[in-house]
Design a protein around this motif. Structure first.
Motif, PDB file in Angstrom:
ATOM      1  N   ARG A  43     -16.032  46.901  82.781  1.00 35.43           N
ATOM      2  CA  ARG A  43     -15.317  45.675  82.453  1.00 35.43           C
ATOM      3  C   ARG A  43     -13.923  46.038  81.939  1.00 35.43           C
ATOM      4  O   ARG A  43     -13.734  47.078  81.324  1.00 35.43           O
ATOM      5  N   PRO A  44     -12.962  45.170  82.178  1.00 32.79           N
ATOM      6  CA  PRO A  44     -11.594  45.455  81.716  1.00 32.79           C
ATOM      7  C   PRO A  44     -11.428  45.196  80.221  1.00 32.79           C
ATOM      8  O   PRO A  44     -12.277  44.589  79.580  1.00 32.79           O
ATOM      9  N   ILE A  45     -10.299  45.660  79.731  1.00 36.70           N
ATOM     10  CA  ILE A  45      -9.906  45.475  78.341  1.00 36.70           C
ATOM     11  C   ILE A  45      -8.690  44.546  78.333  1.00 36.70           C
ATOM     12  O   ILE A  45      -7.783  44.713  79.137  1.00 36.70           O
ATOM     13  N   ARG A  46      -8.692  43.572  77.453  1.00 38.75           N
ATOM     14  CA  ARG A  46      -7.531  42.682  77.353  1.00 38.75           C
ATOM     15  C   ARG A  46      -6.418  43.464  76.665  1.00 38.75           C
ATOM     16  O   ARG A  46      -6.592  43.992  75.566  1.00 38.75           O
ATOM     17  N   ILE A  47      -5.270  43.558  77.319  1.00 39.34           N
ATOM     18  CA  ILE A  47      -4.133  44.288  76.754  1.00 39.34           C
ATOM     19  C   ILE A  47      -2.980  43.358  76.381  1.00 39.34           C
ATOM     20  O   ILE A  47      -1.969  43.813  75.868  1.00 39.34           O
ATOM     21  N   GLY A  48      -3.147  42.091  76.649  1.00 42.81           N
ATOM     22  CA  GLY A  48      -2.138  41.100  76.307  1.00 42.81           C
ATOM     23  C   GLY A  48      -2.709  39.714  76.536  1.00 42.81           C
ATOM     24  O   GLY A  48      -3.833  39.582  77.012  1.00 42.81           O
ATOM     25  N   PRO A  49      -1.955  38.680  76.231  1.00 44.34           N
ATOM     26  CA  PRO A  49      -2.466  37.317  76.373  1.00 44.34           C
ATOM     27  C   PRO A  49      -2.869  36.971  77.806  1.00 44.34           C
ATOM     28  O   PRO A  49      -3.801  36.209  78.023  1.00 44.34           O
ATOM     29  N   LYS A  50      -2.186  37.559  78.785  1.00 42.00           N
ATOM     30  CA  LYS A  50      -2.487  37.252  80.186  1.00 42.00           C
ATOM     31  C   LYS A  50      -2.679  38.520  81.008  1.00 42.00           C
ATOM     32  O   LYS A  50      -2.498  38.496  82.225  1.00 42.00           O
ATOM     33  N   ALA A  51      -3.032  39.622  80.368  1.00 42.00           N
ATOM     34  CA  ALA A  51      -3.139  40.894  81.076  1.00 42.00           C
ATOM     35  C   ALA A  51      -4.403  41.652  80.681  1.00 42.00           C
ATOM     36  O   ALA A  51      -4.776  41.678  79.507  1.00 42.00           O
TER      37      ALA A  51
END
Length: 65
Positions: free
Chosen positions: A32-40
């Protein structure tokens, strides 16, 4: 140190397209991905490499059986 890679790089490294990545994530068969910003979001490079190594190990185990 952890390196994050974006979806386009994940696609390039795995050969999977976006829809396949998200289908496999929903099935619990892809990191699963990691949230690195509000829309990224991004993926941990090591988790992607481990996933690839796991695929190779399964292939090799099937060939040896």
């Amino acid at each position: 140190m952890t390196t994050f890679i974006r979806r386009a790089e994940v696609e390039r490294r795995t050969g999977l397209k976006s829809s396949s990545i998200y289908e496999r994530m929903a099935a619990g068969d892809f990191p699963r991905p990691i949230r690195i910003g509000p829309k990224a979001v991004a993926w941990d490079e090591t988790e992607i490499a481990d996933w690839q190594a796991e695929r190779l190990a399964k292939r090799d185990a099937s060939a040896a059986a």
